[in-house]
Design an enzyme around this catalytic site. Structure first.
Site, PDB file in Angstrom:
ATOM      1  N   ASP A  82       0.845  -1.198   0.000  1.00 33.17           N
ATOM      2  CA  ASP A  82       0.000   0.000   0.000  1.00 33.17           C
ATOM      3  C   ASP A  82       0.879   1.247   0.000  1.00 33.17           C
ATOM      4  OD1 ASP A  82      -2.435   1.399   0.138  1.00 33.17           O
ATOM      5  OD2 ASP A  82      -2.337   1.519   2.324  1.00 33.17           O
ATOM      6  N   HIS A  83       0.468   2.245  -0.741  1.00 34.32           N
ATOM      7  CA  HIS A  83       1.166   3.535  -0.792  1.00 34.32           C
ATOM      8  C   HIS A  83       2.675   3.380  -0.985  1.00 34.32           C
ATOM      9  CE1 HIS A  83      -2.150   6.278  -0.045  1.00 34.32           C
ATOM     10  NE2 HIS A  83      -2.626   5.376   0.800  1.00 34.32           N
ATOM     11  N   HIS A 177      -7.157   9.711   5.398  1.00 37.34           N
ATOM     12  CA  HIS A 177      -6.544   8.683   6.239  1.00 37.34           C
ATOM     13  C   HIS A 177      -6.695   9.076   7.712  1.00 37.34           C
ATOM     14  CE1 HIS A 177      -4.043   8.144   2.463  1.00 37.34           C
ATOM     15  NE2 HIS A 177      -4.563   6.944   2.652  1.00 37.34           N
ATOM     16  N   GLY A 205      -8.914   5.528   3.358  1.00 36.20           N
ATOM     17  CA  GLY A 205      -9.465   6.249   4.504  1.00 36.20           C
ATOM     18  C   GLY A 205     -10.834   5.749   4.898  1.00 36.20           C
ATOM     19  N   GLY A 206     -11.001   4.413   4.964  1.00 35.55           N
ATOM     20  CA  GLY A 206     -12.312   3.853   5.251  1.00 35.55           C
ATOM     21  C   GLY A 206     -12.785   4.001   6.683  1.00 35.55           C
TER      22      GLY A 206
END
Length: 272
Positions: A82-83, A177, A205-206
């Protein structure tokens, strides 16, 4: 069950009107908790780790744990970087066997972001790995640094997809986020203007987004949804006051399980 590829799983989830739950993990307890929830539901999951977290959990150590867990799971499990911020980190993840990588060029100019994404896609191709990119700016960085949210422009997103043919695209729609300061106000109009779109979209950013908004996002093309802060917070709280290490580990696993179970039910449409 064999290690799964995000590209294939997203295609199946999208066809079924579901989203793939992508859960950030930083320990064996979190990995175990995620899979404990996924297996009885029969839902695929994605285990991921962000590059900014690798100073605490080095990729050479956490990566093989994630991969081993995926290979021994009874449901399809994708393993994802991720990222990703550097090509060296992307290269390391691919060499380890990660089935997908994200390259985050969202702070670059469009042409630079496109060029970087295409470079990573060329790197990933020999491994058969899928690639995720991002357009627009998600509020706050993954590591918690200040970053003003900037919604994606639908026309730019379409151009980006046409020029990269990326496997998944994270689209900023007012999401952030970490912990939201108030009730998230998502830009559903951005998703509506992108319709119809064949490429699976990704929601970062869930944590803090309502179940109803999750379902609306899924109807509008969000096919992968990232959950990190909710799990980190739950695991931290659960570990406090444990009488010994083994009870602490059990509580941490239980906390990760509970967070994952709730979100998988929402993402699969089980909860009305």
């Amino acid at each position: 069950m064999p290690l799964a590829n995000m590209r294939d799983v997203m295609r199946t989830q999208k066809a079924q009107g579901k989203a793939l739950g992508a859960f950030s993990v930083s320990s064996l307890e979190m990995i175990e908790g995620v899979l404990r929830a996924a297996e009885p539901l029969g839902e695929p999951v994605l285990l991921q780790v962000a590059q900014c977290r690798l100073n605490v959990t080095p990729l050479a150590l956490i990566g093989p744990c994630m991969l081993a867990a995926a290979r021994n799971a009874r449901v399809p499990v994708c393993v994802h970087l991720d990222h990703g911020l550097t090509l060296d980190c992307v290269k390391e993840a691919l060499a380890l066997g990660f089935t997908s990588v994200m390259i985050d060029g969202s702070t670059l100019q469009d042409k630079e972001n496109i060029a970087l994404t295409r470079q990573v896609m060329a790197m990933a191709r020999p491994y058969g790995a899928a690639v995720e990119a991002e357009i627009g700016v998600v509020g706050r960085t993954e590591s918690g640094g200040d970053q003003q949210a900037l919604g994606a422009d639908p026309a730019q997103a379409r151009q980006f997809l046409a020029e990269t043919q990326v496997d998944a695209l994270a689209v900023a729609i007012g999401n952030a986020h970490g912990v939201y300061a108030g009730t998230p106000k998502l830009r559903f109009d951005v998703l509506e203007q992108l319709q119809p779109v064949d490429t699976p979209l990704v929601l970062h950013g869930g944590t803090g987004i309502s179940d109803g908004d999750f379902r609306r996002c899924i109807r509008l093309g969000m096919t992968k949804i990232n959950i990190a802060t909710a799990t980190f917070q739950a695991v931290t709280l659960a570990a406090q006051g444990a009488p010994d290490y083994f009870e602490m580990a059990k509580r941490m696993q239980d906390a990760a399980y509970a967070v994952t179970m709730h979100h998988l039910r929402v993402f699969s449409g089980e909860e009305a």
